[in-house]
Design a protein around this motif. Structure first.
Motif, mmCIF file in Angstrom:
data_model
loop_
_atom_site.group_PDB
_atom_site.id
_atom_site.type_symbol
_atom_site.label_atom_id
_atom_site.label_comp_id
_atom_site.label_asym_id
_atom_site.label_seq_id
_atom_site.Cartn_x
_atom_site.Cartn_y
_atom_site.Cartn_z
ATOM 1 N N ILE A 39 162.137 92.331 2.963
ATOM 2 C CA ILE A 39 161.260 92.355 4.127
ATOM 3 C C ILE A 39 160.272 91.209 3.974
ATOM 4 O O ILE A 39 159.555 91.124 2.966
ATOM 5 C CB ILE A 39 160.524 93.698 4.267
ATOM 6 C CG1 ILE A 39 161.514 94.823 4.574
ATOM 7 C CG2 ILE A 39 159.487 93.627 5.368
ATOM 8 C CD1 ILE A 39 162.220 95.385 3.389
ATOM 9 N N GLU A 40 160.265 90.315 4.966
ATOM 10 C CA GLU A 40 159.418 89.124 4.906
ATOM 11 C C GLU A 40 158.410 89.158 6.044
ATOM 12 O O GLU A 40 158.715 89.584 7.152
ATOM 13 C CB GLU A 40 160.282 87.863 5.007
ATOM 14 C CG GLU A 40 159.515 86.564 4.859
ATOM 15 C CD GLU A 40 160.447 85.352 4.757
ATOM 16 O OE1 GLU A 40 160.008 84.318 4.250
ATOM 17 O OE2 GLU A 40 161.607 85.477 5.199
ATOM 18 N N TYR A 41 157.207 88.686 5.784
ATOM 19 C CA TYR A 41 156.154 88.734 6.797
ATOM 20 C C TYR A 41 155.067 87.730 6.441
ATOM 21 O O TYR A 41 155.035 87.167 5.340
ATOM 22 C CB TYR A 41 155.548 90.141 6.861
ATOM 23 C CG TYR A 41 154.741 90.483 5.623
ATOM 24 C CD1 TYR A 41 153.358 90.350 5.602
ATOM 25 C CD2 TYR A 41 155.366 90.888 4.448
ATOM 26 C CE1 TYR A 41 152.626 90.627 4.456
ATOM 27 C CE2 TYR A 41 154.649 91.172 3.310
ATOM 28 C CZ TYR A 41 153.269 91.043 3.318
ATOM 29 O OH TYR A 41 152.545 91.297 2.181
ATOM 30 N N THR A 42 154.164 87.507 7.389
ATOM 31 C CA THR A 42 152.977 86.688 7.138
ATOM 32 C C THR A 42 151.751 87.408 7.667
ATOM 33 O O THR A 42 151.841 88.303 8.513
ATOM 34 C CB THR A 42 153.066 85.304 7.806
ATOM 35 O OG1 THR A 42 153.169 85.463 9.224
ATOM 36 C CG2 THR A 42 154.250 84.502 7.277
ATOM 37 N N GLY A 43 150.595 87.039 7.165
ATOM 38 C CA GLY A 43 149.329 87.591 7.613
ATOM 39 C C GLY A 43 148.217 86.609 7.279
ATOM 40 O O GLY A 43 148.475 85.462 6.919
ATOM 41 N N SER A 44 146.993 87.073 7.377
ATOM 42 C CA SER A 44 145.832 86.225 7.129
ATOM 43 C C SER A 44 144.887 86.912 6.146
ATOM 44 O O SER A 44 144.958 88.123 5.936
ATOM 45 C CB SER A 44 145.084 85.936 8.437
ATOM 46 O OG SER A 44 145.931 85.356 9.402
ATOM 47 N N GLY A 45 143.998 86.136 5.551
ATOM 48 C CA GLY A 45 142.990 86.660 4.642
ATOM 49 C C GLY A 45 141.877 85.641 4.499
ATOM 50 O O GLY A 45 141.977 84.530 5.022
ATOM 51 N N PHE A 46 140.813 86.000 3.759
ATOM 52 C CA PHE A 46 139.710 85.051 3.594
ATOM 53 C C PHE A 46 138.977 85.298 2.283
ATOM 54 O O PHE A 46 138.833 86.437 1.829
ATOM 55 C CB PHE A 46 138.744 85.098 4.784
ATOM 56 C CG PHE A 46 138.199 86.453 5.136
ATOM 57 C CD1 PHE A 46 136.920 86.843 4.733
ATOM 58 C CD2 PHE A 46 138.948 87.341 5.895
ATOM 59 C CE1 PHE A 46 136.407 88.082 5.078
ATOM 60 C CE2 PHE A 46 138.441 88.588 6.252
ATOM 61 C CZ PHE A 46 137.174 88.959 5.839
ATOM 62 N N LEU A 47 138.527 84.209 1.661
ATOM 63 C CA LEU A 47 137.891 84.262 0.350
ATOM 64 C C LEU A 47 136.464 84.777 0.477
ATOM 65 O O LEU A 47 135.691 84.299 1.311
ATOM 66 C CB LEU A 47 137.883 82.861 -0.281
ATOM 67 C CG LEU A 47 137.438 82.790 -1.746
ATOM 68 C CD1 LEU A 47 138.476 83.427 -2.654
ATOM 69 C CD2 LEU A 47 137.199 81.333 -2.164
ATOM 70 N N VAL A 48 136.110 85.755 -0.383
ATOM 71 C CA VAL A 48 134.777 86.353 -0.301
ATOM 72 C C VAL A 48 134.010 86.291 -1.614
ATOM 73 O O VAL A 48 132.880 86.783 -1.689
ATOM 74 C CB VAL A 48 134.861 87.814 0.184
ATOM 75 C CG1 VAL A 48 135.404 87.881 1.606
ATOM 76 C CG2 VAL A 48 135.707 88.674 -0.759
ATOM 77 N N SER A 49 134.591 85.709 -2.654
ATOM 78 C CA SER A 49 133.855 85.565 -3.914
ATOM 79 C C SER A 49 134.383 84.378 -4.698
ATOM 80 O O SER A 49 135.548 83.988 -4.565
ATOM 81 C CB SER A 49 133.972 86.837 -4.771
ATOM 82 O OG SER A 49 135.199 86.852 -5.493
ATOM 83 N N ALA A 50 133.507 83.806 -5.537
ATOM 84 C CA ALA A 50 133.909 82.697 -6.397
ATOM 85 C C ALA A 50 134.884 83.153 -7.473
ATOM 86 O O ALA A 50 135.562 82.329 -8.093
ATOM 87 C CB ALA A 50 132.669 82.073 -7.041
ATOM 88 N N GLU A 51 134.980 84.475 -7.695
ATOM 89 C CA GLU A 51 135.923 85.025 -8.672
ATOM 90 C C GLU A 51 137.322 85.145 -8.085
ATOM 91 O O GLU A 51 138.244 85.575 -8.781
ATOM 92 C CB GLU A 51 135.455 86.403 -9.149
ATOM 93 C CG GLU A 51 134.217 86.378 -10.025
ATOM 94 C CD GLU A 51 132.952 86.095 -9.232
ATOM 95 O OE1 GLU A 51 132.864 86.551 -8.069
ATOM 96 O OE2 GLU A 51 132.069 85.394 -9.756
#
Length: 253
Positions: A39-51
C-alpha cells in the motif's frame, strides 16, 4: 503570507510511505498475482523541534488505522511493516524515518509525531506553534502541504525532468528523489477564511485535498494554529484541522 512562502514553507515535508502486512507466521500478505501486497501513499508534515520531531496526521503516520481489513488482521496478530517511509523537505533529499519513532495520541484525534535526527533536521526551519489556546480566533487560514502528492509536483516540474522520468519509467520513490535533486519539491500554499471553531476542530475554506493531510494551517499572524486533517467531500468550502494544542500536548510527552 510572504513569510510563509519564503521561509516557513521550507519546514513542510512530503511524506511517502509504502507498507506491507506481515502475517503472524512471518509471511507477507500477497496479491492474487503472488506478489507481496503493498500500500503506497503520500501525505504532509512539518518540523516542530530542532531534535527532529515532525507533526502529521495519525492516518498519515499509521495509514493502516484507516483500513478495517488490516485492523482486523492486526487484532489477530499481524503487523504492518514499512518498506519505505521518508520525508522530503524543500531543498533536501528524502530522509528515511524509523517506524519505531511514530507516536500517536491515546484518543482518536488525527494527530501523530514522527522523528528524524537533529543532524538531519539541521538547516530546516522549525515552525512556530500557537501557544495560548486561541487557535480559532483568527479570521484567516493559510494551509501549506502537498495536496494530490506527486501529481501536483509533476504538474510544476520542468519539461526536462518530466522527460527523464518518463524515459526511465520512474517509480514514485524515483520521481521524488529526482524532483528533490532538481530542487522541485515545493508545497502548495492556499489562503482562506476560518468559518467555525470548536474544541476539537477548526473549519476553513482554504483549498486542500488528499495528500495535503498532515500539513500546517497558519494564522494571519504567521504561527501554526492547526494540523490539516480532512476535506469535506463535494464541498471545497469546509476543510478541517485539529487545533495545534493537541499536537503540542503530544510533543511534550
Amino acid at each position: 503570507i510572504r513569510r510563509v512562502q519564503g521561509e516557513w514553507s521550507r519546514g513542510v515535508c512530503l511524506i511517502h510511505g509504502i507498507y506491507r502486512m506481515r502475517k503472524p507466521d512471518g509471511s507477507v500478505l500477497l496479491e492474487y498475482t503472488g506478489q507481496p501486497m503493498e500500500i503506497e501513499y503520500t501525505g504532509s508534515g512539518f518540523l516542530v523541534s530542532a531534535e527532529g520531531h515532525i507533526v502529521t496526521n495519525r492516518h498519515v503516520a499509521l495509514p493502516w488505522t484507516e483500513n478495517p481489513g488490516h485492523m482486523k488482521m492486526i487484532a489477530s496478530g499481524a503487523a504492518p511493516v514499512f518498506t519505505r517511509f521518508t520525508v522530503t523537505f524543500p531543498g533536501k533529499m528524502p530522509i528515511d524515518v524509523a517506524q519505531n519513532t511514530i507516536r500517536r495520541r491515546a484518543d482518536q484525534l488525527d494527530v501523530a509525531i514522527i522523528q528524524i535526527t537533529s543532524v538531519q533536521a539541521k538547516g530546516i526551519p522549525v515552525l512556530p506553534l500557537r501557544e495560548d489556546g486561541t487557535e480559532g480566533q483568527d479570521e484567516r487560514a493559510i494551509v501549506v502541504g502537498f495536496p494530490t502528492g506527486l501529481a501536483a509536483l509533476l504538474a510544476r516540474a520542468s519539461t526536462d525532468t518530466l522527460a527523464e522520468l518518463r524515459k526511465n519509467a520512474a517509480t514514485t520513490a524515483d520521481a521524488i528523489e529526482q524532483l528533490a535533486q532538481a530542487g522541485q519539491i515545493k508545497p502548495v500554499i492556499t489562503f482562506g477564511v476560518i468559518s467555525n471553531s470548536e474544541e476539537h476542530l477548526i473549519a476553513y475554506d482554504a483549498g486542500t485535498t488528499s495528500g495535503g493531510s498532515g500539513g500546517p494551517v497558519f494564522s494571519n499572524k504567521g504561527d501554526v494554529i492547526a494540523v490539516n486533517f480532512a476535506i469535506q467531500r463535494n464541498f471545497a468550502g469546509n476543510n478541517l484541522g485539529v487545533p495545534i494544542r493537541y499536537a503540542r500536548a503530544l510533543l511534550k510527552k
